[in-house]
Scaffold this active site. Structure first.
Site, PDB file in Angstrom:
ATOM      1  N   HIS A  53      -1.090  -0.662   7.078  1.00 43.89           N
ATOM      2  CA  HIS A  53      -1.002   0.422   6.092  1.00 43.89           C
ATOM      3  C   HIS A  53      -1.713   0.016   4.823  1.00 43.89           C
ATOM      4  CE1 HIS A  53       2.462  -2.065   4.956  1.00 43.89           C
ATOM      5  NE2 HIS A  53       2.604  -1.379   3.838  1.00 43.89           N
ATOM      6  N   HIS A  55      -0.997  -0.479   1.583  1.00 40.81           N
ATOM      7  CA  HIS A  55      -0.487  -1.204   0.409  1.00 40.81           C
ATOM      8  C   HIS A  55      -1.254  -2.502   0.138  1.00 40.81           C
ATOM      9  CE1 HIS A  55       3.609   1.071   0.619  1.00 40.81           C
ATOM     10  NE2 HIS A  55       2.686   1.734  -0.057  1.00 40.81           N
ATOM     11  N   ASP A  57      -0.420  -5.427  -0.845  1.00 40.04           N
ATOM     12  CA  ASP A  57       0.058  -6.717  -0.335  1.00 40.04           C
ATOM     13  C   ASP A  57      -0.258  -6.885   1.164  1.00 40.04           C
ATOM     14  OD1 ASP A  57       2.080  -4.726   0.096  1.00 40.04           O
ATOM     15  OD2 ASP A  57       3.547  -6.300   0.509  1.00 40.04           O
ATOM     16  N   HIS A  58      -0.933  -5.892   1.741  1.00 36.37           N
ATOM     17  CA  HIS A  58      -1.351  -5.976   3.149  1.00 36.37           C
ATOM     18  C   HIS A  58      -2.868  -5.907   3.285  1.00 36.37           C
ATOM     19  CE1 HIS A  58       2.837  -5.323   4.636  1.00 36.37           C
ATOM     20  NE2 HIS A  58       2.925  -4.964   3.370  1.00 36.37           N
ATOM     21  N   HIS A 112       6.927   4.876   5.762  1.00 32.72           N
ATOM     22  CA  HIS A 112       6.678   4.012   4.609  1.00 32.72           C
ATOM     23  C   HIS A 112       5.391   4.482   3.905  1.00 32.72           C
ATOM     24  CE1 HIS A 112       6.848   0.199   2.391  1.00 32.72           C
ATOM     25  NE2 HIS A 112       5.592  -0.052   2.729  1.00 32.72           N
ATOM     26  N   ASP A 129       5.302  -2.961   7.501  1.00 28.89           N
ATOM     27  CA  ASP A 129       6.512  -2.654   6.743  1.00 28.89           C
ATOM     28  C   ASP A 129       7.301  -1.506   7.372  1.00 28.89           C
ATOM     29  OD1 ASP A 129       5.660  -4.567   4.985  1.00 28.89           O
ATOM     30  OD2 ASP A 129       5.274  -3.219   3.312  1.00 28.89           O
ATOM     31  N   HIS A 167       7.213  -9.047   6.134  1.00 25.81           N
ATOM     32  CA  HIS A 167       7.961  -9.642   5.015  1.00 25.81           C
ATOM     33  C   HIS A 167       9.153 -10.447   5.527  1.00 25.81           C
ATOM     34  CE1 HIS A 167       6.134  -7.512   1.509  1.00 25.81           C
ATOM     35  NE2 HIS A 167       5.906  -6.560   2.401  1.00 25.81           N
TER      36      HIS A 167
END
Ligand code: ZN
Ligand code: FE
Length: 257
Positions: A53, A55, A57-58, A112, A129, A167
């Site tokens: 996805h 975001h 942090d990915h 998400h 996530d 995570h």
């Protein structure tokens, strides 16, 4: 049947990049940061980048990694519109990462984010996530009904499927799971196991679908003790699984262990 080594590359507070390797080639899942991925590649040939996805942090490391490995295919959800993705994927797609002989099926797990996908193959699930051990991702762009559909798709996978989440949230999620279902001996055993791993500085992942079905309240919205607990929490008994899930998710959003 190719044998893969799958290793977590921790970065930030609690993120994992997963690196899938056959000893010569490798694929990266959700490289939110370039440095740990570039270090881990260490002579391996990068065959693909897989994104679940949009975001940061990915995806934050993708630009720098692609600059080091020009032409490397980057797979990502077509609906999330992520820079550098040149292989947009959607539900039901099958992708083959040839140098690795890695064949993956794309599963839509919107909730998400609008386009969140998971990758399934060789008994492994990379779910970003969407699903965490003992929990699930927050609903940011989808609806509770999307979440029900997404978790339903994952809950139906084979028991032995290994679950590689993005995570390390397991212990915090287990605290919420305990609040929802105080009596669940499988969960208590799993919690002791995970606490021991964390004391040794080891990841609690991968989990398995069988474990998640036994301990993850979000996959247990049809279990009497979970329904009772949601009813007690919100004062009315959820009249269907969707309401139960939506209430459980909203409860978790404000839960402080
Ligand atoms: Zn995310
Ligand atoms: Fe994340």
């Amino acid at each position: 049947m190719p044998a893969f080594k799958v290793t977590p590359l921790p970065f930030g507070r609690d993120n994992y990049i997963w690196i899938i390797s056959n000893g010569r080639h490798a694929a990266l899942v959700d490289p939110g940061e370039a440095a740990p991925a570039l270090t881990a590649l260490n002579g391996l040939e990068l065959a693909a980048i897989l994104l679940t996805h949009h975001h940061g942090d990915h995806t934050g490391g993708v630009g720098e990694i692609v600059a080091h490995y020009p032409g490397v295919p980057v797979y990502g959800p077509h609906k999330d519109n992520i820079p550098h993705v040149d292989h947009p994927v959607e539900n039901g797609d099958r992708i083959l990462i040839e140098p690795l002989e890695l064949e993956l099926q794309v599963i839509d797990v919107t909730a998400h984010t609008r386009g969140h996908v998971a990758y399934l193959g060789h008994g492994m699930l990379f779910c970003g996530d969407a699903l965490f051990s003992a929990g699930c991702g927050r609903i940011f762009e989808g609806t509770a009904s999307d979440l029900e559909l997404a978790l339903g798709r994952l809950a139906r996978l084979n028991d032995e499927t290994k679950v590689y989440c993005a995570h390390e949230y397991t212990l915090a999620n287990l605290a919420f799971a305990r609040a929802v279902e105080p009596e669940n001996s499988a969960r208590d055993r799993y919690a002791s196991h995970c606490e021991a791993l964390r004391r040794q500085g080891k990841p609690t992942l991968p989990s398995t679908i069988a474990i998640e079905r036994a301990i993850n309240p979000f996959l247990r919205i049809d279990v009497e003790s979970v329904i009772d607990s949601v009813a007690a929490h919100c004062g009315t008994r959820p009249d269907n699984m969707l309401t139960c899930l939506a209430t459980l998710r909203a409860w978790k959003d404000v839960f402080k262990g």
